[in-house]
Structure formats: structure tokens, C-alpha cells
Scaffold this motif. Structure first.
Motif, mmCIF file in Angstrom:
data_model
loop_
_atom_site.group_PDB
_atom_site.id
_atom_site.type_symbol
_atom_site.label_atom_id
_atom_site.label_comp_id
_atom_site.label_asym_id
_atom_site.label_seq_id
_atom_site.Cartn_x
_atom_site.Cartn_y
_atom_site.Cartn_z
ATOM 1 N N LEU A 1 37.045 75.592 40.517
ATOM 2 C CA LEU A 1 37.597 74.774 39.434
ATOM 3 C C LEU A 1 37.709 75.562 38.128
ATOM 4 N N ALA A 2 36.640 76.281 37.781
ATOM 5 C CA ALA A 2 36.624 77.015 36.514
ATOM 6 C C ALA A 2 37.717 78.079 36.454
ATOM 7 N N VAL A 3 37.874 78.840 37.534
ATOM 8 C CA VAL A 3 38.843 79.944 37.529
ATOM 9 C C VAL A 3 40.229 79.472 37.958
ATOM 10 N N GLY A 4 40.288 78.731 39.061
ATOM 11 C CA GLY A 4 41.581 78.353 39.631
ATOM 12 C C GLY A 4 42.290 77.242 38.902
ATOM 13 N N ILE A 5 41.560 76.277 38.394
ATOM 14 C CA ILE A 5 42.178 75.119 37.764
ATOM 15 C C ILE A 5 42.154 75.230 36.236
ATOM 16 N N PHE A 6 40.972 75.534 35.689
ATOM 17 C CA PHE A 6 40.846 75.571 34.225
ATOM 18 C C PHE A 6 41.186 76.925 33.616
ATOM 19 N N HIS A 7 41.351 77.959 34.459
ATOM 20 C CA HIS A 7 41.736 79.309 34.027
ATOM 21 C C HIS A 7 40.750 79.917 33.034
ATOM 22 N N TRP A 8 39.459 79.654 33.251
ATOM 23 C CA TRP A 8 38.434 80.283 32.430
ATOM 24 C C TRP A 8 38.350 81.752 32.823
ATOM 25 N N PRO A 9 37.878 82.621 31.938
ATOM 26 C CA PRO A 9 37.799 84.061 32.252
ATOM 27 C C PRO A 9 36.884 84.334 33.447
ATOM 28 N N LEU A 10 37.419 85.043 34.418
ATOM 29 C CA LEU A 10 36.706 85.334 35.660
ATOM 30 C C LEU A 10 35.364 86.012 35.392
ATOM 31 N N LEU A 11 35.348 86.983 34.496
ATOM 32 C CA LEU A 11 34.126 87.730 34.216
ATOM 33 C C LEU A 11 32.986 86.797 33.823
ATOM 34 N N LEU B 1 28.238 73.656 45.882
ATOM 35 C CA LEU B 1 28.515 73.220 44.514
ATOM 36 C C LEU B 1 28.966 74.405 43.651
ATOM 37 N N CYS B 2 28.303 75.546 43.795
ATOM 38 C CA CYS B 2 28.702 76.759 43.055
ATOM 39 C C CYS B 2 30.111 77.192 43.454
ATOM 40 N N LEU B 3 30.409 77.131 44.733
ATOM 41 C CA LEU B 3 31.741 77.480 45.210
ATOM 42 C C LEU B 3 32.793 76.582 44.563
ATOM 43 N N ALA B 4 32.562 75.290 44.599
ATOM 44 C CA ALA B 4 33.524 74.341 44.026
ATOM 45 C C ALA B 4 33.652 74.527 42.511
ATOM 46 N N ALA B 5 32.519 74.711 41.837
ATOM 47 C CA ALA B 5 32.557 74.888 40.377
ATOM 48 C C ALA B 5 33.290 76.174 39.993
ATOM 49 N N THR B 6 33.074 77.246 40.742
ATOM 50 C CA THR B 6 33.766 78.506 40.458
ATOM 51 C C THR B 6 35.257 78.361 40.693
#
Length: 187
Positions: free
Chosen positions: A153-163, A146-151
Motif C-alpha cells: 500500500l505504501a509504495v504501490g498505492i500511496f507512492h511513498w519513497p521506497l527507501l 500485515l507488513c507485506l500488505a502495508a509495504t
């Protein structure tokens, strides 16, 4: 480290890390370290290596430098940590400066691009080998997936800040794993 395996000296570690640093580059260095210290020399177990790799990736700085320091310290104490750092950084840095001078003269030749493409392919292969080795050892539980998928989505799809994604997901993962281990589950 196996009980009967002799501990390497700091000097020997310096030579090994210098050879690795001088003969490989790019993302494949972790694969070379795995082969050298786990598979060929049996100085570390695969589990120890992967734990060290995870720690090295979590710390600030260059992963391979962190890994060299960790391996050196694990095998030969503070002198080994210094040897690991010096071996993986100093000789390659010297060669890089020399290569930069030479490379500035070779950029006009097509063979230069071909050689660099081949080196990049080799580094990708070593990185893939390391990823497969690590993936085989990861327990198949719902929360890490779940953490893998959420990360992703957050970075790859939604482009949230990686940090912020890594800090948030990392803190949550550590808290959940700590709770799981302290409850006696999966020890």
C-alpha cells in the motif's frame, strides 16, 4: 552442507559461478543459484539458501553478487568468497563489453528484438520459480502478512519513497521477529 558432501575448492566455485554468470542474465540468476547449489549439488540446504538470499537482498549492492560472495564464503571461506565474486562478475562483464559492440551493429534486425523478448521471458520464469520456492517456506503468521500488505500500500498505492518504507518496515520486522525469537516462541 551435508556431512558427507566434499567441500568444493575455490577454483571449482570460480568455474561454477563463471558458468552461471556467462549462461544466464536478468532476474533469474537466483533461480540458477538455487538449482546449482541446493538442488543439484546438495551443498546448501534450502533453508540456508533462502537465509543467504534474504541477507543478500538486505545488503547494499547487486543481490546476485552478494549471494555469490555469501555462497562462496559459506562453502570455501574467504577464498571462496573471492572466487564467487570474480566468477559472477568478471567473465560476464567481459562478454557484456563484447556484446555491446556487436549489438550496436545488430539493432537494425527484427530477430534481435525477438531474441531479447525470449530471454526476458526466461528470466521472468526463473524469477517466478524462485518466488514460489521462497513463498512455500515462509511461515503463515499475521504480522509478516500485515507488513507485506502495508509495504504494498505504501509504495504501490500511496507512492511513498521506497527507501523510507523499506527502512521503516524492515526495522519494525526485525524488532518484532527478534522479540518473538527471544521469548522462545517459534524456535
Amino acid at each position: 552442507m551435508p556431512v558427507d558432501a566434499p567441500r568444493p575448492s575455490a577454483w571449482r566455485l570460480l568455474l561454477i559461478f563463471s558458468r552461471i554468470g556467462l549462461t544466464s542474465f536478468g532476474g533469474g540468476l537466483s533461480g540458477w543459484l538455487l538449482r546449482e547449489f541446493v538442488q543439484d549439488r546438495n551443498w546448501l540446504s534450502e533453508e540456508e539458501f533462502l537465509n543467504g538470499l534474504a541477507l543478500s537482498q538486505a545488503l547494499p549492492g547487486v543481490n546476485v553478487k552478494n549471494m555469490a560472495i555469501w555462497i562462496g564464503f559459506k562453502l570455501a571461506g574467504p577464498a571462496g568468497a573471492i572466487a564467487g565474486f570474480m566468477g559472477i562478475i568478471v567473465p560476464p562483464a567481459f562478454i557484456i563489453v563484447l556484446m555491446a559492440v556487436a549489438f550496436s551493429k545488430l539493432t537494425d534486425y527484427p530477430l534481435t528484438s525477438i531474441a531479447l523478448a525470449g530471454a526476458a521471458a526466461a528470466a521472468i520464469g526463473l524469477s517466478a520459480s524462485m518466488a514460489i520456492t521462497a513463498a512455500r517456506r515462509v511461515p503463515r503468521r499475521a504480522f509478516p502478512l500485515l507488513c507485506l500488505a502495508a509495504t504494498f500500500l505504501a509504495v504501490g498505492i500511496f507512492h511513498w519513497p521506497l527507501l523510507w518504507v523499506v527502512l521503516g518496515a524492515g526495522a519494525l520486522s526485525v524488532a518484532v521477529e527478534y522479540r518473538r525469537l527471544s521469548s522462545g516462541e517459534g524456535i
